[in-house]
Design an enzyme around this catalytic site. Structure first.
Site, PDB file in Angstrom:
ATOM      1  N   GLU A 237      43.282   0.913  46.546  1.00 27.98           N
ATOM      2  CA  GLU A 237      44.121   0.078  47.411  1.00 27.98           C
ATOM      3  C   GLU A 237      43.595  -1.348  47.319  1.00 27.98           C
ATOM      4  O   GLU A 237      42.881  -1.810  48.188  1.00 27.98           O
ATOM      5  CB  GLU A 237      44.087   0.586  48.858  1.00 27.98           C
ATOM      6  CG  GLU A 237      45.083  -0.119  49.758  1.00 27.98           C
ATOM      7  CD  GLU A 237      44.464  -0.803  50.990  1.00 27.98           C
ATOM      8  OE1 GLU A 237      45.228  -1.128  51.893  1.00 27.98           O
ATOM      9  OE2 GLU A 237      43.236  -1.026  51.037  1.00 27.98           O
TER      10      GLU A 237
ATOM     11  N   ASP B 119      40.009   2.466  50.229  1.00 29.36           N
ATOM     12  CA  ASP B 119      40.426   1.303  51.004  1.00 29.36           C
ATOM     13  C   ASP B 119      39.703   0.061  50.480  1.00 29.36           C
ATOM     14  O   ASP B 119      38.467   0.042  50.387  1.00 29.36           O
ATOM     15  CB  ASP B 119      40.046   1.565  52.470  1.00 29.36           C
ATOM     16  CG  ASP B 119      40.701   0.597  53.429  1.00 29.36           C
ATOM     17  OD1 ASP B 119      41.937   0.681  53.570  1.00 29.36           O
ATOM     18  OD2 ASP B 119      39.979  -0.225  54.023  1.00 29.36           O
TER      19      ASP B 119
END
Lengths: 679, 679
Positions: A428, A399
């Site tokens: 990401e 993330d």
């Protein structure tokens, strides 16, 4: 090569060119400072500029060195003489740290064959050229000797060149026979061999490039609202495991879990990202850490490590790999706040800095600080990763990696790879190009992309060419039509037809693509003012009641799961779809209709190819009729060929050629996915 | 930077990124494997991609390191935040081996100023932000301490931030005053400083980039046909020296001599490249070597080394440098054939290989072979070069360097530079781009170019942009409208107007350009079937009878010498014309009219600029009227400016603005060369 004098007077490190220059070697990443990437059995093209002084023939070989130091030779061919451009298609057959180089060399056999052909044809210097031929072929014979090759043709040619009793044509012809030319292709006479620098090449397992992902919030799978008690009951890893067979039946390869760790309560966000959570709101799984534990722990509602192991085992049994979410940030309740205060930033007033984008405050999140004590920070994250490695996880979806130092990721990925080289990291990082590129270059095997925001044909063509072109050396794309954070206007307003189009283009264009749970159900309503879903699953449970859509259920036929399954089946049937570098765009008269193909030689002996051709009407609102124009040569056919076009989506078959009529849109299927069967 | 764990498990040589990434650093040549080039006082731009994780401010500095190891700091600025693109304009002030790097750094002062500005403005965390400000400014003060700068403003700002009795606006304003921002620009508080790799930079004398050349065949200067004796009398180095004042008066900087060595007689070429020379034909000076000597000798018709020294001395006295021709090939009569047989290729029949392009034979030329014994070949050429260095030559024009190994040139140029770093080598390589580029990259200071074949506006614009762009890091162009080998159709048919255009564009666009003797006389007749002059001077004497064109002479006014002089005067008046990187193209409605400018800041304090604007009608056959459209900002003016446009060719002056009418062509002058005098 003979001794040449040393190069004096210039600084150390300045490169000395070899006898025959080899320049512009590709694929390289940062000129070889970082490895170029490939996966096992993936073909890619090595290119170089090779040239020499004067008129003598030059030639080149691409050399791959495997992790054990064995060299693999690939003859190069010249693509553009004016630009001195050479290439070879190569392939590495196992994972590990390979390297490669290009060797340029003087080709005295080709020089002689060329000059002698002209001069003997013009009856000039005939005996001299035959004598020169003997000298060259004799060197050739000595080069071949001991290499387990038949030199009989060379012996016969030398005898003939020396035999003034035979016709000149015969003497020359024997020296340039197909047999000798074929031998020279495999074991050439190479002189003045001049190697390029050696460039690193990291070959990874196929999943690094190819895979269909399915994202779930594990707490939602099996969650239900207990009307009697008036509150939600969380799903668990055990109930989530019940969903695995359905995910597997849709044909996915990877099941990705949003974070499974304890969730903080301080400043917990409520439904729809409200600042104050209700008493039963479960909180965002990205606000990690509570007195129950941090990144090395499992939320008690989800279960125990035994349950996690059970989930991983069940996934494996269903042919699925598990991808973990790694979100390196902490809630104010995270154990790190006391055990590792050096991981955080302390402000002038002694408090720990929470996340901010002034004047906005995100008081439920403490960002990590890697600069106070890098050694400690690196080690602690590494310890956490080991917990999950020990529980069988080999894929991490990271993330927001662009909020941590790039140098940290380079270290972490390399350190894990020492013991677990099969580990795959997905970045990401929806951010600026330079950062996305750097993260990919330092080790992330896969990257989320701008796909969600590339909706028109020219946008998709430009982006596809970039990803299949030079950037394929460092970045492997993952295409997601939606995520739990992203619901673009196209998806909000495109209707089920638009959702088919976006899934089909993602699954066919990119070897790795991903679907966020609920895509089947066309969950397209956005929270006002945001490009994300209303009632975002980050802040609440979702009981999607999958059973209602099963055969015989009241909502049977109202799910796109059959479409996703079809796409994944097609991906399995066609090896051409496992690669990115083999993408070719064709054209259509209607600018809303995008045409592309992927093609791959699957039998090197016969040259047999696997080819898939996709024709997509990107306008989800109108059926369009148009003519598509195909580059048949890019698919291994002659320009005048006809072929059998079998549409996997409708099971129809047509006779196609370079120009073909299509009709696509909401009144039938919006996308042809055509198996190209050449005659 | 704090200690971070070692990076294990990946091959040696793979680069570890620094704390803050610095990538895509330019200008580099082969990613720093070879030096980027500049000349003394030449401005150029260093660029890099600099970016970091999260939201904190990043900044960057370009650092030039001089030959003695002294660092010179240039603050960078961000050009494109989305692309993370930074740049600084830099300059090196003396010749030698420099290097440079880019340092990225965390900018806590900018971070604080940004965040505090927003939060204090919104009345959020006011005292906390003031306290944070004290921490940052205190670090700043400590960074500045001992650097001979006034820290009074910092002291006052810290006092103010700590003084809760003062208004918040005042406290913040003092901390972001112009004085403190100005100090931060010069001596910033830099944290997490992350240097790029260090890249080599070779700074050479200005003549490497800038100079006007004039080519002569010395035997022609002073040659005459002795009608009584019925044969030609050769010019000598002494008679050639008589021509030097005229060359100097035209404003040239370099006089280039075709080879001065003994000429072979075996297979000597006759007039117009005929295979059999007449008894009085002097032969091509490129067929070097006779029993009188080789490359280390002077043709007896031209004189002695004393005469050569005299010529060099006279040139120097006229402000001219002498460029020697280095043509590394031998006639069959060259002493090397016996003294250095390893320099040649021996064929199967024992004979020495002459030059060939089958089926064509060039039996008057033996090419050199550098592979039989490289050490001997290199040493012998180096010995020859030393002879001419010892006689004062510091510029070599190299004939066909692309017919010798590139590695040899790299060695030779470096080896000569050890003792004679001021030496300049011009590559005459009219060949493929990869070879031309490689020769420039390994050391040739200058390169002949494709200029002669770039005649249309789009061709010239494309080529000019290439040469002023990335390729300026390695290749310095020399523009020649004609040479003794080149007479393009444009020159054959363009008439005197065309010859003006081609000389003016060459002299204005390229800092180095060259004129082949006889250009003044518009010698435009080609040998049929060849793009070179009839009665090529390579094979015969040319008595151009210059005296006939002098004032009062019968051909007065029939020479373009005044035009060349004017061009060279303009080049001297305008320092902007000494550089290549400062070229900008503008546009005109008529596609035959090309518009470009060169602009240079000549006073860094006042920002005063020198700017030259060229408007050329490339059509030599028609006068054209059109409107030119100028990019005034590229010339340092606002878009709405007017300026005084003084045309150096006609001495007219107009008031110009962004859009201006022009009328150019054969009925007057075809080219405006405008001194831009801004108000």
């Amino acid at each position: 090569m003979s001794v040449v004098p040393p190069l004096g007077g210039i600084p150390e490190g300045v490169r000395r060119l070899g006898r025959i220059p080899v320049l512009d070697v590709e694929p390289t990443v940062r000129h070889g400072e970082l490895p170029a990437k490939s996966v096992v059995h993936e073909q890619f093209v090595i290119r170089a500029k090779v040239f020499r002084e004067g008129h003598d023939a030059v030639n080149a070989t691409a050399v791959l060195t495997d992790p054990d130091g064995g060299d693999h030779y690939f003859p190069m061919r010249i693509d553009n003489p004016g630009l001195s451009a050479w290439s070879a298609t190569v392939v590495a057959d196992r994972p590990g740290w390979w390297s490669y180089r290009v060797e340029a060399w003087s080709d005295p056999y080709a020089t002689w064959a060329h000059d002698a052909g002209i001069k003997i044809g013009a009856d000039i210097d005939v005996e001299l050229m035959c004598a020169e031929g003997v000298r060259v072929l004799d060197r050739f014979r000595r080069a071949v000797a001991g290499q387990d090759a038949d030199t009989g043709a060379l012996d016969r040619a030398i005898d003939a060149l020396e035999d003034t009793g035979r016709s000149v044509v015969e003497r020359y012809s024997l020296a340039v026979s197909d047999e000798i030319r074929g031998l020279h292709r495999v074991i050439p006479l190479r002189e003045l061999v001049s190697p390029s620098a050696t460039y690193p090449l990291l070959v990874e397992r196929e999943r690094a490039l190819y895979g269909a992902w399915y994202e779930i919030f594990p707490r939602s799978e099996g969650a239900y609202f207990d009307a009697q008690q008036g509150h939600w009951v969380s799903g668990t890893l055990r109930t989530a495991a019940d969903r695995l067979p359905a995910i597997a039946r849709m044909g996915f390869d990877v099941v990705y879990l949003t974070p499974v760790h304890p969730i903080g309560t301080t400043a917990r966000k409520g439904r729809n990202n409200t600042l104050v959570a209700g008493p039963d709101d479960p909180g965002s799984p990205y606000a990690i850490g509570s007195p129950d534990g941090g990144h090395d722990s499992i939320h008690r509602d989800l279960g125990t490590f035994d349950d996690f192991d059970f989930f991983v085992e069940q996934a494996r049994g269903n042919g699925l790999e598990v991808a973990m979410d790694l979100a390196l940030q902490a809630s104010p309740d995270h154990p790190w706040v006391t055990t590792h205060p050096e991981l955080f930033t302390t402000r002038a007033d002694g408090t720990i800095a929470y996340a901010e984008n002034p004047p906005k405050k995100y008081q439920d999140i403490y960002p990590l600080n890697f600069d106070n004590d890098p050694a400690s920070a690196y080690a602690e994250v590494r310890r956490v990763i080991q917990v999950w490695l020990d529980h069988g996880v080999r894929i991490f979806r990271v993330d927001n990696p662009h909020t941590k130092p790039v140098a940290f990721w380079q270290w972490l990925i390399a350190d894990v790879a020492k013991g677990y080289p099969e580990t795959i990291w997905l970045a990401e990082a929806f951010t600026k190009p330079a950062m996305m590129r750097a993260l990919a270059e330092v080790g992330f095997q896969q990257s989320y992309t701008y796909y969600a925001w590339r909706n028109t044909r020219w946008e998709l063509e430009e982006y596809g060419r970039e990803l299949a072109g030079d950037s394929a050396a460092y970045m492997r794309p993952s295409f997601w039509p939606t995520t739990h954070d992203i619901l673009t206007p196209y998806m909000q307003y495109g209707g089920p037809t638009g959702w088919k189009v976006r899934a089909a283009v993602a699954a066919m264009m990119s070897p790795t693509y991903g679907i966020y749970s609920g895509y089947e159900l066309h969950e397209h309503v956005a929270r006002p003012g945001a490009e994300e879903q209303i009632d975002n699953e980050k802040y609440e449970y979702k009981d999607r009641q999958w059973y209602l859509y099963e055969p015989g259920g009241p909502l049977e036929g109202q799910s796109l799961s059959w479409y996703l399954r079809r796409l994944n089946d097609i991906r399995r049937w066609h090896p051409a779809l496992r690669w990115m570098r083999n993408l070719t765009f064709h054209t259509a008269d209607d600018e809303n209709v995008m045409v592309f193909s992927k093609s791959r030689v699957i039998d090197y002996t016969t040259g047999e190819r696997d080819t898939v051709l996709v024709v997509a009407n990107l306008d989800p609102h109108a059926t369009r009729e148009t003519t598509v124009h195909l580059d048949l040569e890019a698919m291994g056919m002659a320009t005048w060929s006809t072929f059998e076009a079998h549409d996997h989506m409708t099971n129809q078959t047509w006779q196609w050629r370079a120009d073909n009529f299509v009709r696509l849109g909401p009144d039938n299927e919006p996308v042809h996915i055509i198996h190209v069967r050449s005659h």
